[in-house]
Scaffold this active site. Structure first.
Site, PDB file in Angstrom:
ATOM      1  N   CYS A 116       7.324  63.244 -64.862  1.00 10.56           N
ATOM      2  CA  CYS A 116       6.767  61.799 -65.435  1.00 10.56           C
ATOM      3  C   CYS A 116       7.416  61.282 -66.405  1.00 10.56           C
ATOM      4  O   CYS A 116       7.298  60.093 -66.790  1.00 10.56           O
ATOM      5  CB  CYS A 116       5.382  62.502 -66.168  1.00 10.56           C
ATOM      6  SG  CYS A 116       4.253  63.187 -65.109  1.00 10.56           S
ATOM      7  N   HIS A 256       3.168  56.934 -71.335  1.00 12.79           N
ATOM      8  CA  HIS A 256       3.003  57.585 -70.128  1.00 12.79           C
ATOM      9  C   HIS A 256       1.202  57.628 -69.955  1.00 12.79           C
ATOM     10  O   HIS A 256       0.944  57.928 -70.926  1.00 12.79           O
ATOM     11  CB  HIS A 256       3.703  58.783 -69.777  1.00 12.79           C
ATOM     12  CG  HIS A 256       3.181  59.429 -68.667  1.00 12.79           C
ATOM     13  ND1 HIS A 256       3.213  59.100 -67.452  1.00 12.79           N
ATOM     14  CD2 HIS A 256       2.810  60.845 -68.730  1.00 12.79           C
ATOM     15  CE1 HIS A 256       3.028  59.954 -66.508  1.00 12.79           C
ATOM     16  NE2 HIS A 256       2.670  61.133 -67.172  1.00 12.79           N
ATOM     17  N   ASN A 286      -2.957  58.518 -63.323  1.00 13.35           N
ATOM     18  CA  ASN A 286      -1.580  59.204 -63.457  1.00 13.35           C
ATOM     19  C   ASN A 286      -0.617  59.179 -62.188  1.00 13.35           C
ATOM     20  O   ASN A 286      -0.574  59.809 -61.396  1.00 13.35           O
ATOM     21  CB  ASN A 286      -1.447  60.481 -64.104  1.00 13.35           C
ATOM     22  CG  ASN A 286       0.078  61.216 -64.636  1.00 13.35           C
ATOM     23  OD1 ASN A 286       0.973  60.607 -64.222  1.00 13.35           O
ATOM     24  ND2 ASN A 286       0.052  62.236 -64.801  1.00 13.35           N
TER      25      ASN A 286
HETATM   26  O1  UT7 Z   1       1.496  63.786 -66.481  1.00  9.44           O
HETATM   27  C1  UT7 Z   1       2.315  64.942 -67.004  1.00  9.44           C
HETATM   28  C2  UT7 Z   1       1.676  65.919 -67.706  1.00  9.44           C
HETATM   29  N1  UT7 Z   1       0.299  66.088 -67.608  1.00  9.44           N
HETATM   30  C3  UT7 Z   1      -0.377  66.076 -68.512  1.00  9.44           C
HETATM   31  O2  UT7 Z   1      -0.082  65.489 -69.470  1.00  9.44           O
HETATM   32  C4  UT7 Z   1      -1.854  66.363 -68.288  1.00  9.44           C
HETATM   33  C5  UT7 Z   1      -2.489  67.253 -69.698  1.00  9.44           C
HETATM   34  N2  UT7 Z   1      -3.686  67.924 -69.338  1.00  9.44           N
HETATM   35  C6  UT7 Z   1      -4.810  66.914 -69.480  1.00  9.44           C
HETATM   36  O3  UT7 Z   1      -4.911  65.960 -69.487  1.00  9.44           O
HETATM   37  C7  UT7 Z   1      -6.143  68.160 -69.267  1.00  9.44           C
HETATM   38  O4  UT7 Z   1      -5.754  69.348 -69.602  1.00  9.44           O
HETATM   39  C8  UT7 Z   1      -6.880  67.792 -68.055  1.00  9.44           C
HETATM   40  C9  UT7 Z   1      -7.576  66.590 -67.980  1.00  9.44           C
HETATM   41  C10 UT7 Z   1      -5.913  68.104 -66.794  1.00  9.44           C
HETATM   42  C11 UT7 Z   1      -7.935  69.053 -68.073  1.00  9.44           C
HETATM   43  O5  UT7 Z   1      -8.997  68.459 -69.203  1.00  9.44           O
HETATM   44  P1  UT7 Z   1      -9.159  69.678 -70.128  1.00  9.44           P
HETATM   45  O6  UT7 Z   1      -9.943  69.113 -71.347  1.00  9.44           O
HETATM   46  O7  UT7 Z   1      -7.983  70.396 -70.698  1.00  9.44           O
HETATM   47  O8  UT7 Z   1     -10.137  70.791 -69.296  1.00  9.44           O
HETATM   48  P2  UT7 Z   1     -10.323  72.268 -69.274  1.00  9.44           P
HETATM   49  O9  UT7 Z   1      -9.083  72.648 -68.212  1.00  9.44           O
HETATM   50  O10 UT7 Z   1      -9.939  72.825 -70.631  1.00  9.44           O
HETATM   51  O11 UT7 Z   1     -11.630  72.640 -68.673  1.00  9.44           O
HETATM   52  C12 UT7 Z   1     -12.545  72.492 -69.577  1.00  9.44           C
HETATM   53  C13 UT7 Z   1     -13.892  72.997 -68.764  1.00  9.44           C
HETATM   54  C14 UT7 Z   1     -13.822  74.279 -67.989  1.00  9.44           C
HETATM   55  O12 UT7 Z   1     -15.008  74.688 -68.049  1.00  9.44           O
HETATM   56  P3  UT7 Z   1     -15.587  75.883 -69.184  1.00  9.44           P
HETATM   57  O13 UT7 Z   1     -14.655  77.060 -68.452  1.00  9.44           O
HETATM   58  O14 UT7 Z   1     -15.403  75.291 -70.367  1.00  9.44           O
HETATM   59  O15 UT7 Z   1     -17.163  76.154 -68.505  1.00  9.44           O
HETATM   60  C15 UT7 Z   1     -13.622  73.537 -66.584  1.00  9.44           C
HETATM   61  O16 UT7 Z   1     -14.090  74.645 -65.588  1.00  9.44           O
HETATM   62  O17 UT7 Z   1     -14.226  71.631 -67.878  1.00  9.44           O
HETATM   63  C16 UT7 Z   1     -14.176  72.355 -66.530  1.00  9.44           C
HETATM   64  N3  UT7 Z   1     -13.651  71.378 -65.633  1.00  9.44           N
HETATM   65  C17 UT7 Z   1     -14.242  70.361 -65.112  1.00  9.44           C
HETATM   66  N4  UT7 Z   1     -15.645  70.026 -64.921  1.00  9.44           N
HETATM   67  C18 UT7 Z   1     -15.940  69.023 -64.620  1.00  9.44           C
HETATM   68  C19 UT7 Z   1     -12.213  71.296 -65.338  1.00  9.44           C
HETATM   69  N5  UT7 Z   1     -12.014  70.307 -64.493  1.00  9.44           N
HETATM   70  C20 UT7 Z   1     -13.442  69.617 -64.322  1.00  9.44           C
HETATM   71  C21 UT7 Z   1     -13.998  68.538 -63.597  1.00  9.44           C
HETATM   72  N6  UT7 Z   1     -15.171  68.191 -63.546  1.00  9.44           N
HETATM   73  N7  UT7 Z   1     -13.053  67.817 -62.790  1.00  9.44           N
END
Ligand code: UT7
Length: 332
Positions: A116, A256, A286
Protein backbone atom coordinates in the site's frame (compact mmCIF):
# COMPACT_ATOMS: atom_id res chain seq x y z
CA UNK A 1 21.96 26.79 -10.66
CA UNK A 2 18.46 26.33 -9.24
CA UNK A 3 17.75 22.86 -7.85
CA UNK A 4 15.54 20.73 -10.10
CA UNK A 5 12.46 19.43 -8.36
CA UNK A 6 10.15 16.77 -9.78
CA UNK A 7 6.75 18.40 -10.13
CA UNK A 8 3.49 16.61 -10.78
CA UNK A 9 2.11 18.30 -13.90
CA UNK A 10 -0.92 16.13 -14.66
CA UNK A 11 -3.01 13.45 -12.95
CA UNK A 12 -5.20 10.69 -14.36
CA UNK A 13 -7.36 8.11 -12.62
CA UNK A 14 -9.72 5.27 -13.38
CA UNK A 15 -12.08 3.03 -11.44
CA UNK A 16 -13.99 0.14 -13.03
CA UNK A 17 -17.73 0.58 -13.45
CA UNK A 18 -18.99 -2.31 -11.31
CA UNK A 19 -19.94 -1.27 -7.76
CA UNK A 20 -19.69 -3.97 -5.12
CA UNK A 21 -21.89 -2.50 -2.41
CA UNK A 22 -22.11 -3.46 1.25
CA UNK A 23 -25.64 -4.67 0.46
CA UNK A 24 -24.25 -7.13 -2.10
CA UNK A 25 -21.57 -8.28 0.37
CA UNK A 26 -24.40 -9.03 2.83
CA UNK A 27 -25.66 -11.62 0.30
CA UNK A 28 -22.18 -13.16 -0.07
CA UNK A 29 -21.06 -13.50 3.57
CA UNK A 30 -22.13 -13.06 7.19
CA UNK A 31 -21.78 -9.28 7.45
CA UNK A 32 -23.82 -6.09 7.62
CA UNK A 33 -23.66 -2.65 6.08
CA UNK A 34 -23.65 -1.26 9.59
CA UNK A 35 -20.59 -3.29 10.67
CA UNK A 36 -18.58 -2.42 7.55
CA UNK A 37 -19.51 1.27 7.65
CA UNK A 38 -18.79 1.76 11.33
CA UNK A 39 -15.52 -0.24 11.34
CA UNK A 40 -14.06 1.00 8.06
CA UNK A 41 -16.05 3.89 6.55
CA UNK A 42 -16.54 1.92 3.32
CA UNK A 43 -19.91 1.78 1.52
CA UNK A 44 -18.87 0.33 -1.84
CA UNK A 45 -15.82 -0.59 -3.87
CA UNK A 46 -15.25 -1.00 -7.61
CA UNK A 47 -14.53 -4.36 -9.24
CA UNK A 48 -12.94 -4.98 -12.64
CA UNK A 49 -15.12 -7.56 -14.34
CA UNK A 50 -14.37 -9.56 -17.47
CA UNK A 51 -12.06 -12.36 -18.51
CA UNK A 52 -8.47 -11.49 -19.33
CA UNK A 53 -8.50 -8.05 -17.78
CA UNK A 54 -5.89 -7.03 -15.25
CA UNK A 55 -4.27 -4.11 -13.47
CA UNK A 56 -2.77 -2.83 -16.72
CA UNK A 57 -6.28 -2.26 -18.12
CA UNK A 58 -7.05 0.08 -15.23
CA UNK A 59 -3.68 1.81 -15.54
CA UNK A 60 -4.03 2.31 -19.29
CA UNK A 61 -7.25 4.30 -18.80
CA UNK A 62 -5.58 6.48 -16.14
CA UNK A 63 -2.52 7.13 -18.29
CA UNK A 64 -4.67 8.06 -21.28
CA UNK A 65 -6.55 10.60 -19.16
CA UNK A 66 -3.25 12.07 -18.00
CA UNK A 67 -1.76 12.36 -21.51
CA UNK A 68 -4.92 14.01 -22.84
CA UNK A 69 -4.95 16.53 -19.97
CA UNK A 70 -1.32 17.46 -20.51
CA UNK A 71 -1.79 17.48 -24.29
CA UNK A 72 1.24 15.35 -25.02
CA UNK A 73 1.85 12.29 -27.16
CA UNK A 74 2.55 8.87 -25.64
CA UNK A 75 5.89 8.76 -27.45
CA UNK A 76 7.17 11.71 -25.37
CA UNK A 77 7.19 9.63 -22.18
CA UNK A 78 10.67 8.45 -21.23
CA UNK A 79 9.98 6.25 -18.23
CA UNK A 80 7.08 4.47 -16.48
CA UNK A 81 7.22 3.12 -12.93
CA UNK A 82 4.22 1.01 -11.98
CA UNK A 83 3.55 0.50 -8.29
CA UNK A 84 1.40 -2.58 -7.97
CA UNK A 85 0.87 -5.64 -5.80
CA UNK A 86 -1.34 -7.34 -8.39
CA UNK A 87 0.74 -7.26 -11.58
CA UNK A 88 -0.88 -8.68 -14.73
CA UNK A 89 1.58 -11.57 -14.49
CA UNK A 90 4.55 -12.59 -12.37
CA UNK A 91 6.62 -11.36 -15.31
CA UNK A 92 7.07 -9.35 -17.45
CA UNK A 93 6.47 -6.13 -15.54
CA UNK A 94 3.07 -4.52 -15.82
CA UNK A 95 4.87 -1.26 -16.69
CA UNK A 96 5.95 -2.93 -19.95
CA UNK A 97 2.38 -3.96 -20.69
CA UNK A 98 1.09 -0.44 -20.02
CA UNK A 99 3.74 1.06 -22.32
CA UNK A 100 2.76 -1.36 -25.07
CA UNK A 101 -0.99 -0.79 -24.72
CA UNK A 102 -0.68 3.01 -24.63
CA UNK A 103 2.00 3.27 -27.31
CA UNK A 104 4.74 4.70 -25.07
CA UNK A 105 7.30 3.26 -27.42
CA UNK A 106 10.20 5.43 -26.24
CA UNK A 107 9.79 4.63 -22.55
CA UNK A 108 11.51 2.11 -20.34
CA UNK A 109 10.16 1.10 -16.98
CA UNK A 110 9.55 -1.47 -14.32
CA UNK A 111 7.24 -2.43 -11.45
CA UNK A 112 7.77 -1.56 -7.82
CA UNK A 113 6.16 -3.54 -5.02
CA UNK A 114 5.84 -1.89 -1.64
CA UNK A 115 2.20 -2.92 -1.10
CA UNK A 116 0.00 0.00 0.00
CA UNK A 117 3.00 2.36 0.26
CA UNK A 118 4.02 1.60 -3.31
CA UNK A 119 2.85 4.86 -4.84
CA UNK A 120 4.87 6.97 -2.41
CA UNK A 121 7.93 4.78 -2.93
CA UNK A 122 7.56 4.94 -6.73
CA UNK A 123 7.01 8.70 -6.65
CA UNK A 124 10.27 9.13 -4.76
CA UNK A 125 12.14 6.86 -7.18
CA UNK A 126 10.66 8.56 -10.24
CA UNK A 127 11.59 11.95 -8.84
CA UNK A 128 15.26 10.94 -8.73
CA UNK A 129 15.32 10.54 -12.51
CA UNK A 130 13.92 14.06 -12.91
CA UNK A 131 16.10 15.68 -10.22
CA UNK A 132 19.30 14.27 -11.74
CA UNK A 133 18.33 15.58 -15.17
CA UNK A 134 18.28 12.07 -16.62
CA UNK A 135 14.65 12.32 -17.76
CA UNK A 136 12.11 15.08 -18.44
CA UNK A 137 8.88 13.08 -18.50
CA UNK A 138 8.31 10.21 -16.07
CA UNK A 139 4.94 8.59 -15.38
CA UNK A 140 4.32 7.02 -11.98
CA UNK A 141 1.35 4.64 -11.81
CA UNK A 142 -0.32 3.25 -8.68
CA UNK A 143 -2.77 0.49 -9.52
CA UNK A 144 -4.30 -2.70 -8.20
CA UNK A 145 -6.92 -5.25 -9.09
CA UNK A 146 -7.27 -6.41 -5.48
CA UNK A 147 -10.33 -8.51 -6.34
CA UNK A 148 -7.94 -10.93 -8.08
CA UNK A 149 -6.35 -11.92 -4.73
CA UNK A 150 -9.40 -11.59 -2.49
CA UNK A 151 -10.96 -14.49 -0.61
CA UNK A 152 -14.61 -13.52 -0.35
CA UNK A 153 -15.01 -16.19 2.33
CA UNK A 154 -12.75 -14.12 4.60
CA UNK A 155 -15.21 -11.48 5.77
CA UNK A 156 -12.71 -9.47 7.81
CA UNK A 157 -10.25 -8.84 4.99
CA UNK A 158 -12.27 -8.92 1.78
CA UNK A 159 -14.68 -6.15 2.73
CA UNK A 160 -12.01 -3.43 2.66
CA UNK A 161 -10.43 -3.94 -0.77
CA UNK A 162 -11.38 -2.74 -4.26
CA UNK A 163 -9.93 -2.19 -7.75
CA UNK A 164 -8.67 1.07 -9.20
CA UNK A 165 -5.67 3.20 -9.95
CA UNK A 166 -4.17 6.47 -11.03
CA UNK A 167 -1.12 7.98 -12.65
CA UNK A 168 0.87 11.19 -12.37
CA UNK A 169 3.30 12.84 -14.76
CA UNK A 170 6.57 14.15 -13.30
CA UNK A 171 8.43 16.97 -15.03
CA UNK A 172 11.34 19.20 -13.96
CA UNK A 173 10.61 22.44 -12.11
CA UNK A 174 13.25 25.00 -11.11
CA UNK A 175 10.91 27.42 -9.30
CA UNK A 176 10.73 25.43 -6.08
CA UNK A 177 7.55 23.45 -6.83
CA UNK A 178 7.28 19.69 -6.77
CA UNK A 179 8.38 16.88 -4.52
CA UNK A 180 10.28 18.51 -1.66
CA UNK A 181 10.87 15.69 0.82
CA UNK A 182 9.99 12.10 1.56
CA UNK A 183 10.50 9.70 4.43
CA UNK A 184 10.24 6.01 3.54
CA UNK A 185 10.42 3.06 5.92
CA UNK A 186 10.34 -0.72 5.83
CA UNK A 187 10.21 -3.36 8.54
CA UNK A 188 10.34 -6.87 7.11
CA UNK A 189 9.36 -8.38 10.45
CA UNK A 190 5.86 -7.14 9.68
CA UNK A 191 5.51 -9.52 6.74
CA UNK A 192 4.08 -12.17 9.05
CA UNK A 193 0.91 -10.15 9.55
CA UNK A 194 0.04 -9.24 5.95
CA UNK A 195 1.08 -11.30 2.95
CA UNK A 196 0.14 -13.77 0.24
CA UNK A 197 1.21 -17.23 1.35
CA UNK A 198 1.77 -18.97 -1.99
CA UNK A 199 2.65 -18.21 -5.59
CA UNK A 200 6.15 -16.92 -4.93
CA UNK A 201 9.48 -18.76 -4.98
CA UNK A 202 9.15 -19.92 -1.37
CA UNK A 203 5.89 -21.72 -2.05
CA UNK A 204 5.17 -22.04 -5.76
CA UNK A 205 1.60 -22.63 -6.90
CA UNK A 206 0.38 -26.19 -6.59
CA UNK A 207 -2.96 -27.95 -6.34
CA UNK A 208 -2.47 -27.96 -2.56
CA UNK A 209 -1.87 -24.20 -2.34
CA UNK A 210 -4.94 -23.52 -4.47
CA UNK A 211 -7.10 -25.83 -2.36
CA UNK A 212 -5.81 -24.17 0.81
CA UNK A 213 -6.70 -20.73 -0.62
CA UNK A 214 -3.15 -19.51 -0.18
CA UNK A 215 -3.15 -17.23 -3.21
CA UNK A 216 -5.33 -14.68 -1.48
CA UNK A 217 -4.45 -11.81 0.88
CA UNK A 218 -3.74 -13.02 4.40
CA UNK A 219 -4.18 -10.20 6.89
CA UNK A 220 -4.23 -10.11 10.68
CA UNK A 221 -6.43 -7.05 10.72
CA UNK A 222 -6.11 -5.93 14.32
CA UNK A 223 -2.31 -6.17 14.38
CA UNK A 224 -1.97 -4.35 11.06
CA UNK A 225 -4.40 -1.73 12.31
CA UNK A 226 -2.26 -1.00 15.39
CA UNK A 227 0.95 -0.61 13.37
CA UNK A 228 -0.83 1.46 10.69
CA UNK A 229 -2.41 3.90 13.12
CA UNK A 230 0.88 4.59 14.87
CA UNK A 231 3.32 4.57 11.97
CA UNK A 232 1.26 6.54 9.46
CA UNK A 233 0.60 9.26 12.02
CA UNK A 234 4.23 9.28 13.23
CA UNK A 235 5.71 9.61 9.77
CA UNK A 236 3.27 12.35 8.74
CA UNK A 237 4.14 14.27 11.92
CA UNK A 238 7.87 13.75 11.25
CA UNK A 239 7.71 15.17 7.72
CA UNK A 240 5.75 18.18 8.96
CA UNK A 241 8.24 18.89 11.69
CA UNK A 242 11.37 18.69 9.56
CA UNK A 243 9.86 20.92 6.85
CA UNK A 244 8.38 23.57 9.15
CA UNK A 245 4.83 22.55 8.21
CA UNK A 246 1.89 23.32 10.49
CA UNK A 247 -1.83 22.63 10.52
CA UNK A 248 -2.27 26.16 9.14
CA UNK A 249 0.15 25.99 6.20
CA UNK A 250 -0.68 22.43 5.09
CA UNK A 251 -3.43 22.64 2.46
CA UNK A 252 -4.16 18.92 2.12
CA UNK A 253 -3.45 15.54 3.65
CA UNK A 254 -3.62 12.75 1.08
CA UNK A 255 -3.84 9.60 3.20
CA UNK A 256 -3.83 5.97 2.16
CA UNK A 257 -7.45 4.80 2.26
CA UNK A 258 -7.40 1.56 4.28
CA UNK A 259 -9.72 2.43 7.12
CA UNK A 260 -11.42 5.71 7.99
CA UNK A 261 -10.28 5.32 11.61
CA UNK A 262 -6.61 5.21 10.51
CA UNK A 263 -7.14 8.29 8.34
CA UNK A 264 -8.76 10.17 11.24
CA UNK A 265 -5.94 9.23 13.61
CA UNK A 266 -3.35 10.60 11.16
CA UNK A 267 -5.31 13.82 10.60
CA UNK A 268 -5.75 14.28 14.37
CA UNK A 269 -2.03 13.84 14.94
CA UNK A 270 -1.38 16.55 12.30
CA UNK A 271 -4.14 18.66 13.93
CA UNK A 272 -5.80 19.01 10.52
CA UNK A 273 -9.53 19.71 10.20
CA UNK A 274 -11.51 17.18 8.14
CA UNK A 275 -12.00 19.64 5.28
CA UNK A 276 -8.24 19.43 4.58
CA UNK A 277 -8.25 15.64 4.34
CA UNK A 278 -8.93 13.80 1.08
CA UNK A 279 -11.28 10.90 1.77
CA UNK A 280 -12.97 8.75 -0.87
CA UNK A 281 -12.80 5.41 0.96
CA UNK A 282 -16.59 5.27 1.20
CA UNK A 283 -16.83 4.92 -2.60
CA UNK A 284 -13.65 3.05 -3.57
CA UNK A 285 -12.47 1.15 -0.48
CA UNK A 286 -8.81 0.23 -0.26
CA UNK A 287 -7.32 0.05 -3.76
CA UNK A 288 -3.82 -0.53 -2.30
CA UNK A 289 -1.40 1.28 -4.68
CA UNK A 290 -4.32 3.11 -6.26
CA UNK A 291 -5.56 5.10 -3.26
CA UNK A 292 -3.22 8.11 -3.35
CA UNK A 293 -3.27 8.87 -7.10
CA UNK A 294 -7.06 8.34 -7.09
CA UNK A 295 -7.36 11.02 -4.40
CA UNK A 296 -5.13 13.42 -6.34
CA UNK A 297 -7.20 12.75 -9.46
CA UNK A 298 -10.49 13.43 -7.71
CA UNK A 299 -9.27 16.56 -5.92
CA UNK A 300 -7.09 17.93 -8.74
CA UNK A 301 -9.51 20.73 -9.65
CA UNK A 302 -9.34 22.08 -6.08
CA UNK A 303 -5.54 22.15 -5.87
CA UNK A 304 -3.73 25.46 -6.21
CA UNK A 305 -0.18 26.33 -7.17
CA UNK A 306 1.87 26.53 -3.98
CA UNK A 307 -0.41 24.28 -1.90
CA UNK A 308 1.55 22.29 0.67
CA UNK A 309 0.41 18.68 0.35
CA UNK A 310 1.38 15.77 2.58
CA UNK A 311 0.92 12.19 1.35
CA UNK A 312 1.02 9.35 3.89
CA UNK A 313 0.68 5.59 3.57
CA UNK A 314 1.11 2.32 5.40
CA UNK A 315 1.05 -1.20 4.00
CA UNK A 316 2.23 -4.78 3.86
CA UNK A 317 5.88 -5.43 4.44
CA UNK A 318 5.53 -3.52 6.64
CA UNK A 319 6.16 -0.42 4.55
CA UNK A 320 5.20 3.14 5.32
CA UNK A 321 6.10 6.67 4.43
CA UNK A 322 5.21 10.26 3.83
CA UNK A 323 5.91 12.74 1.05
CA UNK A 324 5.78 16.52 1.03
CA UNK A 325 4.80 18.15 -2.26
CA UNK A 326 4.58 21.86 -3.07
CA UNK A 327 1.86 21.68 -5.74
CA UNK A 328 2.94 23.12 -9.10
CA UNK A 329 -0.24 24.27 -10.88
CA UNK A 330 -3.80 25.50 -10.47
CA UNK A 331 -6.26 22.67 -11.05
CA UNK A 332 -8.93 23.18 -13.71
O1 UT7 B 1 -3.99 -1.22 3.52
C1 UT7 B 1 -2.88 -1.71 4.14
C2 UT7 B 1 -2.96 -2.16 5.49
N1 UT7 B 1 -4.23 -2.63 5.96
C3 UT7 B 1 -4.87 -1.94 6.92
O2 UT7 B 1 -4.48 -0.87 7.29
C4 UT7 B 1 -6.09 -2.60 7.54
C5 UT7 B 1 -6.04 -2.50 9.05
N2 UT7 B 1 -7.07 -3.25 9.72
C6 UT7 B 1 -8.38 -2.88 9.72
O3 UT7 B 1 -8.74 -1.94 9.07
C7 UT7 B 1 -9.34 -3.65 10.58
O4 UT7 B 1 -8.60 -4.52 11.41
C8 UT7 B 1 -10.39 -4.48 9.78
C9 UT7 B 1 -11.39 -3.55 9.11
C10 UT7 B 1 -9.71 -5.35 8.73
C11 UT7 B 1 -11.14 -5.37 10.74
O5 UT7 B 1 -11.76 -4.57 11.75
P1 UT7 B 1 -11.57 -4.88 13.31
O6 UT7 B 1 -12.29 -3.84 14.02
O7 UT7 B 1 -10.11 -5.01 13.58
O8 UT7 B 1 -12.28 -6.28 13.46
P2 UT7 B 1 -11.81 -7.57 14.23
O9 UT7 B 1 -10.98 -8.43 13.34
O10 UT7 B 1 -11.24 -7.17 15.56
O11 UT7 B 1 -13.18 -8.30 14.51
C12 UT7 B 1 -14.10 -7.82 15.50
C13 UT7 B 1 -15.36 -8.66 15.48
C14 UT7 B 1 -15.10 -10.15 15.54
O12 UT7 B 1 -16.16 -10.75 16.25
P3 UT7 B 1 -16.00 -11.16 17.80
O13 UT7 B 1 -14.84 -12.09 17.86
O14 UT7 B 1 -15.74 -9.86 18.52
O15 UT7 B 1 -17.32 -11.79 18.12
C15 UT7 B 1 -15.17 -10.58 14.11
O16 UT7 B 1 -15.52 -11.92 13.97
O17 UT7 B 1 -16.07 -8.43 14.26
C16 UT7 B 1 -16.26 -9.68 13.59
N3 UT7 B 1 -16.16 -9.41 12.16
C17 UT7 B 1 -17.22 -9.07 11.39
N4 UT7 B 1 -18.51 -8.92 11.66
C18 UT7 B 1 -19.33 -8.56 10.65
C19 UT7 B 1 -15.04 -9.41 11.39
N5 UT7 B 1 -15.35 -9.07 10.14
C20 UT7 B 1 -16.68 -8.87 10.10
C21 UT7 B 1 -17.58 -8.49 9.08
N6 UT7 B 1 -18.88 -8.35 9.39
N7 UT7 B 1 -17.19 -8.26 7.80
Amino acid sequence: MQKIHAAITAVGGYVPEYRLTNAELETMMDTTDDWITSRTGIKERRILKGEGRGSSDIAVEAVKVLLAKRGIDATEIEMVICATTTPDMQFPATANVICDKVGMTNAWGYDLNAACSGFIFALTVGAQFIETGRHKKVIVVGVDKMSSIMNYEDRTTSIIFGDGGGAVLLEPNTDGYGLIDSILKTDGAGRAHLHQKAGGSVKPASIETVMAREHFVYQEGQTVFKFAVKNMADVAAEIMERNGLTAENVAWLVPHQANLRIISATADRMKLPTEKVMVNIERFGNTTNGTLPLCLWEWESKLRKGDNIVLAAFGGGFTWGSTYIRWAYDGQ
